[in-house]
Design a protein around this motif. Structure first.
Motif, PDB file in Angstrom:
ATOM      1  N   TYR A  10     160.322 -25.166  46.455  1.00 45.54           N
ATOM      2  CA  TYR A  10     159.387 -24.926  47.559  1.00 45.54           C
ATOM      3  C   TYR A  10     159.280 -26.231  48.332  1.00 45.54           C
ATOM      4  CZ  TYR A  10     154.947 -23.918  49.951  1.00 45.54           C
ATOM      5  OH  TYR A  10     153.975 -23.727  50.893  1.00 45.54           O
ATOM      6  N   ALA A  11     159.375 -26.157  49.665  1.00 43.54           N
ATOM      7  CA  ALA A  11     159.335 -27.390  50.450  1.00 43.54           C
ATOM      8  C   ALA A  11     158.810 -27.106  51.848  1.00 43.54           C
ATOM      9  CB  ALA A  11     160.732 -28.011  50.536  1.00 43.54           C
ATOM     10  N   PRO A  12     158.020 -28.027  52.393  1.00 46.12           N
ATOM     11  CA  PRO A  12     157.608 -27.897  53.792  1.00 46.12           C
ATOM     12  C   PRO A  12     158.773 -28.227  54.712  1.00 46.12           C
ATOM     13  CG  PRO A  12     156.823 -29.975  52.890  1.00 46.12           C
ATOM     14  CD  PRO A  12     157.466 -29.229  51.751  1.00 46.12           C
ATOM     15  N   THR A  13     158.812 -27.597  55.884  1.00 48.65           N
ATOM     16  CA  THR A  13     159.831 -27.892  56.894  1.00 48.65           C
ATOM     17  C   THR A  13     159.158 -27.885  58.263  1.00 48.65           C
ATOM     18  OG1 THR A  13     160.534 -25.673  57.608  1.00 48.65           O
ATOM     19  CG2 THR A  13     161.406 -26.471  55.498  1.00 48.65           C
ATOM     20  N   PRO A  14     159.851 -28.332  59.302  1.00 47.08           N
ATOM     21  CA  PRO A  14     159.243 -28.336  60.644  1.00 47.08           C
ATOM     22  C   PRO A  14     158.858 -26.956  61.155  1.00 47.08           C
ATOM     23  CG  PRO A  14     161.161 -29.781  60.574  1.00 47.08           C
ATOM     24  CD  PRO A  14     161.150 -29.025  59.284  1.00 47.08           C
ATOM     25  N   ILE A  15     159.413 -25.890  60.568  1.00 50.09           N
ATOM     26  CA  ILE A  15     159.084 -24.545  61.055  1.00 50.09           C
ATOM     27  C   ILE A  15     158.311 -23.737  60.008  1.00 50.09           C
ATOM     28  CG2 ILE A  15     161.024 -24.475  62.661  1.00 50.09           C
ATOM     29  CD1 ILE A  15     162.505 -22.692  60.653  1.00 50.09           C
ATOM     30  N   GLY A  16     157.806 -24.416  58.987  1.00 51.93           N
ATOM     31  CA  GLY A  16     157.024 -23.748  57.957  1.00 51.93           C
ATOM     32  C   GLY A  16     157.582 -23.985  56.567  1.00 51.93           C
ATOM     33  N   ALA A  17     156.814 -23.588  55.569  1.00 47.20           N
ATOM     34  CA  ALA A  17     157.235 -23.778  54.170  1.00 47.20           C
ATOM     35  C   ALA A  17     158.353 -22.811  53.819  1.00 47.20           C
ATOM     36  CB  ALA A  17     156.050 -23.587  53.245  1.00 47.20           C
ATOM     37  N   ILE A  18     159.359 -23.339  53.130  1.00 48.60           N
ATOM     38  CA  ILE A  18     160.496 -22.511  52.716  1.00 48.60           C
ATOM     39  C   ILE A  18     160.583 -22.524  51.194  1.00 48.60           C
ATOM     40  CG2 ILE A  18     162.217 -24.368  52.802  1.00 48.60           C
ATOM     41  CD1 ILE A  18     164.144 -22.265  54.013  1.00 48.60           C
ATOM     42  N   SER A  19     160.975 -21.396  50.630  1.00 48.51           N
ATOM     43  CA  SER A  19     161.055 -21.313  49.180  1.00 48.51           C
ATOM     44  C   SER A  19     162.324 -20.591  48.754  1.00 48.51           C
ATOM     45  CB  SER A  19     159.831 -20.591  48.599  1.00 48.51           C
ATOM     46  OG  SER A  19     159.716 -19.282  49.107  1.00 48.51           O
ATOM     47  N   LEU A  20     162.802 -20.980  47.593  1.00 52.92           N
ATOM     48  CA  LEU A  20     163.949 -20.338  46.955  1.00 52.92           C
ATOM     49  C   LEU A  20     163.436 -19.742  45.657  1.00 52.92           C
ATOM     50  CD1 LEU A  20     167.128 -19.983  46.953  1.00 52.92           C
ATOM     51  CD2 LEU A  20     167.176 -22.012  45.490  1.00 52.92           C
ATOM     52  N   ARG A  21     163.636 -18.437  45.476  1.00 51.71           N
ATOM     53  CA  ARG A  21     163.095 -17.813  44.287  1.00 51.71           C
ATOM     54  C   ARG A  21     164.100 -16.861  43.644  1.00 51.71           C
ATOM     55  NH1 ARG A  21     158.542 -13.497  46.549  1.00 51.71           N
ATOM     56  NH2 ARG A  21     159.995 -11.818  47.076  1.00 51.71           N
TER      57      ARG A  21
END
Length: 239
Positions: A10-21
């Motif tokens: 889970y990581a913040p990015t310039p366009i919102g938080a992104i997650s790999l699940r």
């Protein structure tokens, strides 16, 4: 049986938080890897037919050897993997806005592990694809205005249903003309779409490219008793 759910990153990015699940689907007795931006699903390892078709259709429209290919959007990597399966491809550059997505491939968190990161023909680049497409120098800082045999794009849901505002203005006659500066003569642009072919989108491509066409991609949805899903790959050829 594996655990029902696991968040791999889970990581913040310039366009919102992104997650790999990773999620276990009991009905299918299988694990699925998914990418989410906030609550929005971006990609699933369960549905890859159209991502593969984007590469195959784009390469099928080309001739010759030592092809140089550019892909906008990395995701789980299925378009890039399919492109590298073509022996004619000598160089592949994949541009993705989000650093965590590239890191997942380098750390082997995705289903294909580090296959793309380890391939000497493949370069993973963090950057704003749409910003680079509108720039003077293009996608290669070491070779300004480098041209490619094909540019394949899998970023937005459709050319009319955008992931975020960064691509505003790209899916227009002017935007397509700007991109063609970085295509070799006879080169091909390919666009992935989550929806079935739309004649209006094909007509829009035809205002900028010498040739424009759409190819439907039909595949069964195992979550809906095999009901067929139709997505699309749009293609335009530079004169």
């Amino acid at each position: 049986m594996s655990a029902m759910f696991e968040e791999l990153d889970y990581a913040p990015t310039p366009i919102g938080a992104i997650s790999l699940r990773r999620r276990h689907i009991l009905a299918l007795k299988t694990d699925v890897i998914e990418i989410l931006l906030g609550e929005e699903h971006l990609m699933s390892s369960l549905f890859t037919a159209s991502e593969v078709a984007l590469a195959d259709a784009g390469l099928r429209a080309l001739e010759g050897e030592n092809l140089e290919i550019l892909i906008g959007g990395l995701g789980l990597g299925y378009t890039a993997q399919a492109a590298l399966a073509h022996e004619a491809v000598s160089r592949l550059t994949v541009v993705d806005l989000l650093e965590p997505v590239i890191r997942w491939h380098r750390e082997g968190l995705v289903p294909m592990k580090t296959e793309l990161a380890d391939d000497p023909r493949c370069q993973l680049v963090q950057g704003d694809f749409f910003g680079l497409a509108a720039s003077e120098d293009g996608f290669d800082s070491t070779h300004p205005a480098r041209q490619y045999d094909a540019i394949l794009i899998d970023i937005d849901h459709t050319p009319d249903r955008l992931l975020h505002g960064g691509s505003k203005g790209f899916y227009t006659t002017e935007g397509f003309h700007k991109l063609q500066r970085f295509l070799k003569p006879g080169g091909v642009m390919g666009l992935w779409s989550d929806e079935a072919p739309d004649a209006a989108i094909t007509a829009r491509l035809a205002t900028a490219f010498k040739e424009a066409w759409a190819e439907p991609v039909v595949f069964p949805n195992p979550l809906q008793d095999g009901r067929e899903v139709t997505q699309a790959v749009y293609l335009g050829r530079k004169g």
